[in-house]
Design a protein around this motif. Structure first.
Motif, PDB file in Angstrom:
ATOM      1  N   GLN A 182      -9.209 -17.986 -28.125  1.00  0.00           N
ATOM      2  CA  GLN A 182     -10.567 -18.403 -27.787  1.00  0.00           C
ATOM      3  C   GLN A 182     -11.500 -17.810 -28.826  1.00  0.00           C
ATOM      4  O   GLN A 182     -11.350 -16.644 -29.190  1.00  0.00           O
ATOM      5  CB  GLN A 182     -10.951 -17.891 -26.391  1.00  0.00           C
ATOM      6  CG  GLN A 182     -10.070 -18.436 -25.294  1.00  0.00           C
ATOM      7  CD  GLN A 182     -10.305 -17.733 -23.968  1.00  0.00           C
ATOM      8  OE1 GLN A 182     -10.865 -16.650 -23.910  1.00  0.00           O
ATOM      9  NE2 GLN A 182      -9.852 -18.360 -22.897  1.00  0.00           N
ATOM     10  N   VAL A 183     -12.430 -18.627 -29.303  1.00  0.00           N
ATOM     11  CA  VAL A 183     -13.380 -18.165 -30.310  1.00  0.00           C
ATOM     12  C   VAL A 183     -14.795 -18.378 -29.806  1.00  0.00           C
ATOM     13  O   VAL A 183     -15.068 -19.285 -29.027  1.00  0.00           O
ATOM     14  CB  VAL A 183     -13.187 -18.887 -31.668  1.00  0.00           C
ATOM     15  CG1 VAL A 183     -11.827 -18.577 -32.260  1.00  0.00           C
ATOM     16  CG2 VAL A 183     -13.391 -20.389 -31.536  1.00  0.00           C
TER      17      VAL A 183
ATOM     18  N   VAL B  26      -7.629 -23.692 -30.931  1.00  0.00           N
ATOM     19  CA  VAL B  26      -8.633 -22.730 -30.451  1.00  0.00           C
ATOM     20  C   VAL B  26      -9.524 -23.401 -29.408  1.00  0.00           C
ATOM     21  O   VAL B  26      -9.708 -24.609 -29.429  1.00  0.00           O
ATOM     22  CB  VAL B  26      -9.514 -22.177 -31.598  1.00  0.00           C
ATOM     23  CG1 VAL B  26      -8.694 -21.381 -32.592  1.00  0.00           C
ATOM     24  CG2 VAL B  26     -10.278 -23.279 -32.299  1.00  0.00           C
TER      25      VAL B  26
ATOM     26  N   SER C 195     -18.830 -18.185 -34.129  1.00  0.00           N
ATOM     27  CA  SER C 195     -17.869 -17.743 -35.150  1.00  0.00           C
ATOM     28  C   SER C 195     -17.814 -18.765 -36.288  1.00  0.00           C
ATOM     29  O   SER C 195     -18.176 -19.933 -36.108  1.00  0.00           O
ATOM     30  CB  SER C 195     -16.480 -17.579 -34.532  1.00  0.00           C
ATOM     31  OG  SER C 195     -15.987 -18.845 -34.124  1.00  0.00           O
TER      32      SER C 195
ATOM     33  N   ASP D  54     -11.969 -14.614 -26.011  1.00  0.00           N
ATOM     34  CA  ASP D  54     -10.926 -13.601 -26.163  1.00  0.00           C
ATOM     35  C   ASP D  54      -9.962 -14.077 -27.246  1.00  0.00           C
ATOM     36  O   ASP D  54      -9.193 -15.014 -27.025  1.00  0.00           O
ATOM     37  CB  ASP D  54     -10.198 -13.400 -24.835  1.00  0.00           C
ATOM     38  CG  ASP D  54      -9.138 -12.312 -24.879  1.00  0.00           C
ATOM     39  OD1 ASP D  54      -8.839 -11.802 -25.984  1.00  0.00           O
ATOM     40  OD2 ASP D  54      -8.594 -11.979 -23.802  1.00  0.00           O
ATOM     41  N   SER D  55     -10.004 -13.447 -28.401  1.00  0.00           N
ATOM     42  CA  SER D  55      -9.195 -13.898 -29.532  1.00  0.00           C
ATOM     43  C   SER D  55      -7.697 -13.837 -29.247  1.00  0.00           C
ATOM     44  O   SER D  55      -6.934 -14.616 -29.806  1.00  0.00           O
ATOM     45  CB  SER D  55      -9.526 -13.096 -30.787  1.00  0.00           C
ATOM     46  OG  SER D  55      -9.233 -11.736 -30.584  1.00  0.00           O
ATOM     47  N   SER D  56      -7.259 -12.947 -28.362  1.00  0.00           N
ATOM     48  CA  SER D  56      -5.834 -12.870 -28.047  1.00  0.00           C
ATOM     49  C   SER D  56      -5.366 -14.095 -27.262  1.00  0.00           C
ATOM     50  O   SER D  56      -4.175 -14.355 -27.165  1.00  0.00           O
ATOM     51  CB  SER D  56      -5.519 -11.591 -27.265  1.00  0.00           C
ATOM     52  OG  SER D  56      -6.117 -11.635 -25.987  1.00  0.00           O
TER      53      SER D  56
END
Length: 190
Positions: A142-143, A128, A147, A137-139
């Motif tokens: 990327q966090v 990550v 979080s 962008d979680s897709s």
């Protein structure tokens, strides 16, 4: 009168999207690339898209009856959407704090902007990148830095075993590697 037959006011459309609560003393970290992307979107809305829509609305208004003029009605609605987005982006840019992750290049400690590879106690390996709230962008794996996984990883080092709290319970994870972007010749990231 039945509420279904009352006309809603246009002011209902002008409600700003809710901004996330101030994080960690009001800080809203973002990478230079994320800041440039959001600023570019704002400038494009102001310099390109909004003037085009204003021109269409002006033309449609000059055609006469506005009550059944689709170009006018749609144009005014689109103009409100653009203005709402401009206000939102302006407020976000005001509270952003640009943080260049390349300054940590070569470090094995995890800070904002790090790309971290870790393995959990089930043997699943994940990678990550810790970025800002407005750019993650979680897709793309990327966090956000706020979080749960990022909060667990921040300040840890390669080889550290950490306790990640999940809805299913506590999961042990081990940090395998930490990487940062390479600094460019003029201080920018490559």
């Amino acid at each position: 009168m039945n509420k279904a037959f009352t006309k809603e006011s246009d002011e209902a459309d002008d409600d700003d999207p809710q901004l996330p609560l101030a994080l960690s003393g009001g800080k809203n970290y973002i990478t230079p690339q994320g800041y440039a992307r959001i600023r570019g979107e704002l400038l494009d809305l102001i310099d390109n898209e909004r003037p085009k829509v204003v021109e269409i609305v002006h033309w449609a208004a000059s055609n006469g009856d506005r009550s059944e003029n689709g170009d006018y009605i749609y144009g005014k609605k689109r103009l409100r959407e653009i203005d709402r987005r401009i206000r939102f982006l302006t407020k976000r840019l005001e509270i952003m704090e640009v943080s260049d992750p390349s300054v940590h290049h070569g470090s094995d400690q995890i800070f904002f902007g790090a790309t971290v590879t870790y393995i959990d106690d089930a043997g699943v390996q994940r990678t990550v990148t810790i970025l800002g709230v407005d750019e993650a962008d979680s897709s793309l794996a990327q966090v956000s830095w706020v979080s749960p996984i990022a909060r667990t990883l921040l300040k840890a080092r390669t080889g550290d075993v950490l306790q990640l709290v999940t809805p299913a319970g506590i999961v042990e994870i081990e940090v395998l590697s930490v990487q940062y972007p390479v600094p460019g010749p003029n201080g920018s990231t490559v």
